[in-house]
Design a protein around this motif. Structure first.
Motif, PDB file in Angstrom:
ATOM      1  N   TRP A 197       0.828  -1.208   0.000  1.00  0.00           N
ATOM      2  CA  TRP A 197       0.000   0.000   0.000  1.00  0.00           C
ATOM      3  C   TRP A 197       0.866   1.263   0.000  1.00  0.00           C
ATOM      4  O   TRP A 197       0.493   2.270  -0.593  1.00  0.00           O
ATOM      5  CB  TRP A 197      -0.940  -0.015   1.193  1.00  0.00           C
ATOM      6  CG  TRP A 197      -2.374  -0.216   0.792  1.00  0.00           C
ATOM      7  CD1 TRP A 197      -3.303   0.750   0.493  1.00  0.00           C
ATOM      8  CD2 TRP A 197      -3.054  -1.468   0.612  1.00  0.00           C
ATOM      9  NE1 TRP A 197      -4.501   0.177   0.150  1.00  0.00           N
ATOM     10  CE2 TRP A 197      -4.390  -1.182   0.227  1.00  0.00           C
ATOM     11  CE3 TRP A 197      -2.672  -2.796   0.763  1.00  0.00           C
ATOM     12  CZ2 TRP A 197      -5.318  -2.180  -0.020  1.00  0.00           C
ATOM     13  CZ3 TRP A 197      -3.594  -3.793   0.513  1.00  0.00           C
ATOM     14  CH2 TRP A 197      -4.909  -3.478   0.126  1.00  0.00           C
ATOM     15  N   LEU A 200       1.687   1.938  -3.487  1.00  0.00           N
ATOM     16  CA  LEU A 200       0.530   2.513  -4.180  1.00  0.00           C
ATOM     17  C   LEU A 200       0.368   3.987  -3.840  1.00  0.00           C
ATOM     18  O   LEU A 200       0.077   4.822  -4.716  1.00  0.00           O
ATOM     19  CB  LEU A 200      -0.737   1.732  -3.814  1.00  0.00           C
ATOM     20  CG  LEU A 200      -0.820   0.293  -4.301  1.00  0.00           C
ATOM     21  CD1 LEU A 200      -2.068  -0.385  -3.745  1.00  0.00           C
ATOM     22  CD2 LEU A 200      -0.832   0.229  -5.824  1.00  0.00           C
ATOM     23  N   TYR A 201       0.554   4.324  -2.556  1.00  0.00           N
ATOM     24  CA  TYR A 201       0.495   5.728  -2.159  1.00  0.00           C
ATOM     25  C   TYR A 201       1.604   6.535  -2.834  1.00  0.00           C
ATOM     26  O   TYR A 201       1.380   7.696  -3.227  1.00  0.00           O
ATOM     27  CB  TYR A 201       0.628   5.855  -0.637  1.00  0.00           C
ATOM     28  CG  TYR A 201      -0.528   5.284   0.141  1.00  0.00           C
ATOM     29  CD1 TYR A 201      -1.838   5.467  -0.280  1.00  0.00           C
ATOM     30  CD2 TYR A 201      -0.319   4.554   1.312  1.00  0.00           C
ATOM     31  CE1 TYR A 201      -2.909   4.936   0.449  1.00  0.00           C
ATOM     32  CE2 TYR A 201      -1.381   4.031   2.040  1.00  0.00           C
ATOM     33  CZ  TYR A 201      -2.667   4.222   1.598  1.00  0.00           C
ATOM     34  OH  TYR A 201      -3.711   3.698   2.304  1.00  0.00           O
ATOM     35  N   SER A 231       1.076   4.143   5.895  1.00  0.00           N
ATOM     36  CA  SER A 231       0.416   2.882   5.549  1.00  0.00           C
ATOM     37  C   SER A 231       0.246   1.988   6.771  1.00  0.00           C
ATOM     38  O   SER A 231      -0.808   1.375   6.963  1.00  0.00           O
ATOM     39  CB  SER A 231       1.240   2.161   4.476  1.00  0.00           C
ATOM     40  OG  SER A 231       0.639   0.938   4.124  1.00  0.00           O
ATOM     41  N   THR A 234      -2.469   3.300   8.969  1.00  0.00           N
ATOM     42  CA  THR A 234      -3.787   3.037   8.392  1.00  0.00           C
ATOM     43  C   THR A 234      -4.148   1.570   8.515  1.00  0.00           C
ATOM     44  O   THR A 234      -5.301   1.220   8.828  1.00  0.00           O
ATOM     45  CB  THR A 234      -3.807   3.455   6.912  1.00  0.00           C
ATOM     46  OG1 THR A 234      -3.416   4.830   6.805  1.00  0.00           O
ATOM     47  CG2 THR A 234      -5.188   3.287   6.317  1.00  0.00           C
ATOM     48  N   LEU A 235      -3.169   0.682   8.263  1.00  0.00           N
ATOM     49  CA  LEU A 235      -3.439  -0.755   8.328  1.00  0.00           C
ATOM     50  C   LEU A 235      -3.821  -1.189   9.738  1.00  0.00           C
ATOM     51  O   LEU A 235      -4.714  -2.023   9.922  1.00  0.00           O
ATOM     52  CB  LEU A 235      -2.202  -1.524   7.852  1.00  0.00           C
ATOM     53  CG  LEU A 235      -2.328  -3.041   7.751  1.00  0.00           C
ATOM     54  CD1 LEU A 235      -3.317  -3.436   6.665  1.00  0.00           C
ATOM     55  CD2 LEU A 235      -0.960  -3.667   7.467  1.00  0.00           C
ATOM     56  N   LEU A 253      -8.146   4.232  -1.160  1.00  0.00           N
ATOM     57  CA  LEU A 253      -7.076   3.287  -0.852  1.00  0.00           C
ATOM     58  C   LEU A 253      -6.894   3.121   0.652  1.00  0.00           C
ATOM     59  O   LEU A 253      -6.711   2.002   1.155  1.00  0.00           O
ATOM     60  CB  LEU A 253      -5.770   3.755  -1.490  1.00  0.00           C
ATOM     61  CG  LEU A 253      -5.633   3.581  -3.000  1.00  0.00           C
ATOM     62  CD1 LEU A 253      -4.330   4.201  -3.494  1.00  0.00           C
ATOM     63  CD2 LEU A 253      -5.702   2.115  -3.395  1.00  0.00           C
ATOM     64  N   ALA A 254      -6.951   4.231   1.394  1.00  0.00           N
ATOM     65  CA  ALA A 254      -6.800   4.164   2.837  1.00  0.00           C
ATOM     66  C   ALA A 254      -7.956   3.393   3.483  1.00  0.00           C
ATOM     67  O   ALA A 254      -7.744   2.604   4.413  1.00  0.00           O
ATOM     68  CB  ALA A 254      -6.711   5.574   3.418  1.00  0.00           C
ATOM     69  N   GLU A 257      -7.412  -0.291   2.781  1.00  0.00           N
ATOM     70  CA  GLU A 257      -6.327  -0.830   3.611  1.00  0.00           C
ATOM     71  C   GLU A 257      -6.790  -1.033   5.049  1.00  0.00           C
ATOM     72  O   GLU A 257      -6.406  -2.021   5.702  1.00  0.00           O
ATOM     73  CB  GLU A 257      -5.126   0.101   3.571  1.00  0.00           C
ATOM     74  CG  GLU A 257      -3.928  -0.448   4.314  1.00  0.00           C
ATOM     75  CD  GLU A 257      -2.731   0.479   4.269  1.00  0.00           C
ATOM     76  OE1 GLU A 257      -1.620   0.035   4.631  1.00  0.00           O
ATOM     77  OE2 GLU A 257      -2.900   1.651   3.871  1.00  0.00           O
TER      78      GLU A 257
END
Length: 282
Positions: A197, A200-201, A231, A234-235, A253-254, A257
């Protein structure tokens, strides 16, 4: 009884063996000895087909041993934590530490190559992975001089992280007894999810400046250690609020995740519990 050749390769050896024996009884003994010897596949021209090189078999065995042994996944998990939380932050924030960052990239490339060999049980996919990693490192180095290559570099950087995450997930969820290596594989998979992730960010922050921003300012967040930190926060749904998504795609996306971070322990725990409760059929 005469010696009966089984192919061109054995015609001369059989006739010579028959003459050397000198009698029918000895000839029978020679024929039985030749029948008991293992024979290699013979091509049409009478030559033997070459088997898999010993070096290639050794590479496959070593890779599988490293990834399936009790210490394999544990050592790789410790190495991944060292690269993520020690090597890369130091290299990014301390001047003249580029060799350390290059070392971390080379170590990660070797991990990906051995993981591919262990998962496919073939050497040639690992060679393809090596070519890909060399290409990625070359593009990353060239992007420092040509900014037009930054997009390609950030797209290519997602692939090895994703491949390694899937391989570790498959190895840690495979059938078999639950040991320390399974737990280490689960932890390593969790960390690799955060790193995927983060890549991706990084791609989104490059394409859309301001996609990930500082909460108390207008600064654009694009450094890899900062994105890995965002990330992981957030995860784990910690969400300190110091770095926030500022673009709708970044928010999507966040959110995705965070959902993965909540479901991940549930999936792994249910898998481990079902494996432990499964009766032994052996």
């Amino acid at each position: 009884m005469s010696c009966v050749p089984t192919g061109r390769h054995y015609a001369r050896s059989c006739s010579a063996a028959s003459r050397a024996c000198g009698s029918s009884r000895s000839s029978d003994r020679c024929q039985n000895d030749e029948a008991q010897q293992p024979t290699a596949p013979v091509r049409r021209d009478g030559r033997h087909r070459s088997s898999t090189p010993r070096v290639m078999r050794g590479a496959v065995d070593w890779a599988r041993e490293a990834w399936t042994s009790d210490l394999g996944l544990s050592a790789l998990a410790c190495l991944a934590f060292a690269i993520t939380f020690i090597l890369q932050p130091i290299a990014e924030n301390v001047p003249r530490m580029d060799p350390l960052l290059l070392l971390s990239e080379v170590l990660f490339a070797l991990i990906v190559i051995t993981a591919i060999i262990a998962a496919t049980r073939r050497v040639w996919p690992g060679l393809l992975g090596a070519v890909f990693m060399i290409t990625l490192l070359s593009v990353r180095y060239a992007s420092q001089f040509d900014p037009r290559l930054l997009t390609a570099q950030k797209v290519l950087a997602i692939v090895p992280q994703l491949v390694l995450m899937l391989i570790v997930m498959a190895l840690s969820l495979r059938a078999g007894p639950i040991g320390y290596q399974r737990v280490a594989g689960a932890v390593l998979t969790y960390l690799l999810v955060a790193r995927v992730w983060a890549r991706l960010y990084a791609l989104l922050a490059h394409l859309v400046p301001g996609a990930i921003v500082v909460a108390n300012g207008n600064g654009n967040v694009s450094a890899e250690p900062d994105l890995v930190y965002f990330s992981i926060m957030t995860l784990t749904t910690a969400g300190y609020g110091d770095i926030v998504p500022g673009h709708p795609v970044a928010r999507a996306l966040a959110s995705l995740e965070a959902i993965v971070g909540v479901l991940f322990p549930v999936v792994y725990l249910s898998r481990f519990v079902s494996t432990m409760q499964r009766p032994d059929t052996t």
